[in-house]
Scaffold this motif. Structure first.
Motif, short mmCIF file in Angstrom:
data_model
loop_
_atom_site.label_atom_id
_atom_site.label_comp_id
_atom_site.label_asym_id
_atom_site.label_seq_id
_atom_site.Cartn_x
_atom_site.Cartn_y
_atom_site.Cartn_z
N ALA A 1 6.92 88.71 22.95
CA ALA A 1 5.53 88.85 22.22
C ALA A 1 4.40 87.82 22.38
O ALA A 1 3.52 87.86 22.58
CB ALA A 1 5.83 88.40 21.17
N GLY A 2 4.99 86.59 23.51
CA GLY A 2 3.92 85.35 23.40
C GLY A 2 4.48 83.81 23.06
O GLY A 2 5.49 83.92 21.91
N ASP A 3 3.81 83.08 23.41
CA ASP A 3 4.29 81.43 23.65
C ASP A 3 3.06 81.32 22.06
O ASP A 3 2.04 81.32 22.13
CB ASP A 3 4.14 80.76 24.21
N ILE A 4 3.16 80.91 20.81
CA ILE A 4 2.60 81.00 19.59
C ILE A 4 1.63 79.72 19.53
O ILE A 4 1.21 79.85 19.94
CB ILE A 4 3.95 80.33 18.82
N ALA A 5 2.10 78.24 20.85
CA ALA A 5 0.91 77.28 20.69
C ALA A 5 -0.36 78.03 21.26
O ALA A 5 -1.29 77.78 21.26
CB ALA A 5 1.71 76.10 21.06
N LYS B 1 -3.90 78.84 20.58
CA LYS B 1 -5.73 78.02 21.25
C LYS B 1 -6.23 79.23 21.89
O LYS B 1 -7.59 78.82 21.45
CB LYS B 1 -4.70 77.18 22.82
N THR B 2 -5.69 79.98 22.06
CA THR B 2 -6.68 81.86 22.43
C THR B 2 -7.64 81.80 21.40
O THR B 2 -8.61 81.88 21.26
CB THR B 2 -5.63 82.15 23.06
N ILE B 3 -6.79 81.71 20.57
CA ILE B 3 -7.49 82.14 18.56
C ILE B 3 -8.44 80.88 18.53
O ILE B 3 -10.00 81.14 18.24
CB ILE B 3 -6.74 83.20 17.88
N GLU B 4 -7.97 79.37 19.11
CA GLU B 4 -9.14 79.17 18.71
C GLU B 4 -10.21 78.68 19.32
O GLU B 4 -11.40 78.30 18.77
CB GLU B 4 -8.04 77.42 18.56
N ALA B 5 -10.19 79.12 20.38
CA ALA B 5 -11.84 79.43 21.50
C ALA B 5 -12.01 80.21 21.24
O ALA B 5 -13.07 80.33 21.70
CB ALA B 5 -10.44 78.99 22.60
N ASP B 6 -11.64 81.49 20.82
CA ASP B 6 -12.37 82.64 19.92
C ASP B 6 -11.70 83.16 19.36
O ASP B 6 -10.88 84.14 19.76
CB ASP B 6 -12.30 83.32 21.66
N HIS C 1 4.78 86.28 15.96
CA HIS C 1 5.69 85.63 14.09
C HIS C 1 6.82 86.06 14.37
O HIS C 1 7.72 85.82 13.61
CB HIS C 1 4.25 85.04 13.66
N GLN C 2 6.55 87.69 13.90
CA GLN C 2 7.04 88.46 13.54
C GLN C 2 9.13 88.01 13.86
O GLN C 2 10.04 88.41 13.75
CB GLN C 2 6.58 89.75 13.75
N ALA C 3 8.45 88.53 15.43
CA ALA C 3 9.63 87.91 16.51
C ALA C 3 10.74 87.12 16.20
O ALA C 3 12.05 86.61 16.51
CB ALA C 3 9.42 88.03 18.00
N GLN C 4 9.82 85.63 15.35
CA GLN C 4 10.78 84.70 14.81
C GLN C 4 11.04 84.57 13.49
O GLN C 4 11.90 84.30 12.84
CB GLN C 4 10.42 83.62 15.56
#
Length: 89
Positions: free
Chosen positions: A3-7, A11-16, A30-33
């Protein structure tokens, strides 16, 4: 696990903040965790900004979380109310 690295996603969302794909991927991560609350929050953030993004993918994924948790769970009851509030406001 893919699913990807949460951190990194945060960061990507914070930038855009309009990167809905990153928000969606964050929800899946988050769901995967097992963190359904954080997943629901990320999905609601998409729905609040663009209800129809990606053929309504965020709403559909949120409904899957409700199904996984069960109709009478406190999580489902809380987030169904929040979803209704967003959709019908």
């Amino acid at each position: 696990e893919n699913a990807g690295d949460i951190a990194e996603l945060e960061k990507t969302i914070e930038a855009d903040s309009l990167n809905y794909q990153a928000r969606y991927d964050l929800a899946l991560a988050h769901q995967a965790q097992g963190n359904f609350t954080a997943s629901a929050e990320a999905l609601l953030a998409i729905i609040m900004r663009d209800r129809e993004w990606n053929d309504d993918a965020a709403r559909k994924q949120l409904l899957k979380l409700f199904e996984a948790e069960g109709a009478d769970s406190p999580f489902t009851l809380k987030y169904r109310r929040r979803l209704s509030s967003v959709l019908f406001s």
